[in-house]
Design a protein around this motif. Structure first.
Motif: not given
Length: 299
Positions: A225-244
Motif C-alpha cells: 500500500m505504501f509503495r503503491l502510494i509512493d509509486s506515483v512519485k517516480a518523477f525524478p527518475l523519469i525527469f532525469l532518465l527519459t523526460g517522458g
C-alpha cells in the motif's frame, strides 16, 4: 463538579491548546495548498492570463476535457503499468531477501546494511546513478555486454525498453523498504511454531505458506500500500532518465501534469489532472486496505 471532573476538563483544555500550534502549521502546510489546488482546478488559469485564476464561470470544464484527452488517458495507463510492476517486483524482491537474510551473524548484519543504501540515497542521486548505467558510452553495463559480444539497445531511448528501465531503477531504489519491514516481521514470529511444524513432518515450503506467510501477510499488504502510494512519485527518475519519452512511453500522470503547468502554462488543467490522480490513489489505497483486511474471506 467534582475535583476529578475539574482535572479532566483542565487536562482536555491543555491538550487542545498544546495541539493547536501543530494543527495550525499542518493546516497551512498541507490543507491550504490542497484547497488552492482544488480551486485552481475549477478555473481556466493560465500564467499568461492572471485574471483567469478567479474565473469560475465553467468550474467543471477541465474535468470534462480529461476523458477526451488521449495523452492524459495514456499517462494513466503508463502510471498503472509502472505502479503494478514496480510494486510487485519491490515486494517480491524485498520478501526474498528478507527470507535469505533472516539470521543472526555479523556478516549478515553488514549485508543487511548494504542493501538499505538505495533507499536512503536522495532521489536525484539515484537518478544520476541510473543515468550513468543507462548511458552506453560510459556505462559499465554496456561495457560488460560488449565483453560478452552481446549488443544492447539504448534502454532509455527505446520504445520497447524505456518503461522497463524506469521500473528497474525504481525497484532498485525502493525494494529495501519492503525488505526492512518484512525482516522485522519475520523476527517476531515465535520459533516454536516452525519447530512444531517440522516435528509434524512439514517441509520448508509448507512452513512458509502455512506458518510464515500468514504472519507476514499484513506487513506485505501495508508495504504494498505504501509503495503503491509512493509509486506515483517516480518523477525524478523519469525527469532525469527519459523526460517522458521516447514519445509518451514513460509519460506518467504527474509528469504530464508538470508539462501542462510549466511547458504549456495550463495551471488550471494541470491542477485538475493532479486532483484526479490524487482521488485515484486514494481509491486504490482503500481497495488494497480492504483486500488486506478481508484476505481470509477472499481465499
Amino acid at each position: 463538579m467534582t475535583t476529578t471532573n475539574l482535572l479532566d476538563a483542565e487536562r482536555r483544555r491543555f491538550n487542545r491548546w498544546a495541539l493547536a500550534p501543530s494543527l495550525i502549521i499542518l493546516f497551512v502546510i498541507a490543507a491550504l495548498p490542497a484547497l488552492y489546488l482544488l480551486a485552481a482546478s475549477l478555473t481556466p488559469f493560465q500564467l499568461v492570463n492572471p485574471g483567469s485564476a478567479t474565473d469560475f464561470s465553467a468550474p467543471f470544464r477541465n474535468y470534462r476535457l480529461l476523458p477526451g484527452d488521449p495523452r492524459f488517458v495514456n499517462s494513466l495507463i503508463v502510471q498503472a503499468k509502472l505502479s503494478f510492476w514496480g510494486v510487485l517486483f519491490q515486494v517480491l524482491l524485498g520478501l526474498l531477501l528478507a527470507l535469505l537474510l533472516n539470521a543472526q551473524s555479523r556478516f549478515i548484519e553488514f549485508t543487511r546494511t548494504f542493501f538499505l543504501i538505495p533507499m536512503v540515497l536522495p532521489p536525484i542521486v539515484v537518478g544520476v546513478i541510473w543515468k550513468l548505467i543507462y548511458t552506453p558510452d560510459i556505462s559499465p553495463l554496456y561495457y560488460a555486454a560488449g565483453l560478452l559480444n552481446f549488443t544492447m539497445p539504448a534502454l532509455t531511448s527505446s520504445v520497447n525498453f524505456a518503461l522497463t528501465a524506469i521500473i528497474i531503477a525504481d525497484t532498485w531504489e525502493w525494494f529495501p523498504f519492503t525488505f526492512l519491514m518484512v525482516l522485522a516481521a519475520l523476527q517476531t514470529i515465535p520459533e516454536e511454531y516452525s519447530e512444531a511444524a517440522l516435528m509434524d513432518g512439514a517441509g520448508r515450503l509448507q512452513i512458509f505458506f502455512h506458518v510464515t506467510l500468514p504472519f507476514i501477510a499484513p506487513i506485505l499488504t501495508i508495504s504494498a500500500m505504501f509503495r503503491l502510494i509512493d509509486s506515483v512519485k517516480a518523477f525524478p527518475l523519469i525527469f532525469l532518465l527519459t523526460g517522458g519519452g521516447p514519445g509518451s512511453v514513460t509519460e506518467v500522470t504527474n509528469y504530464y501534469a508538470y508539462l501542462m503547468a510549466f511547458d504549456f502554462n495550463e495551471i488550471g488543467y494541470s491542477s485538475a489532472i493532479t486532483i484526479v490522480m490524487l482521488v485515484l490513489v486514494v481509491i486504490v489505497s482503500l481497495g488494497v486496505m480492504w483486500m488486506g483486511r478481508n484476505r481470509e474471506a477472499l481465499t
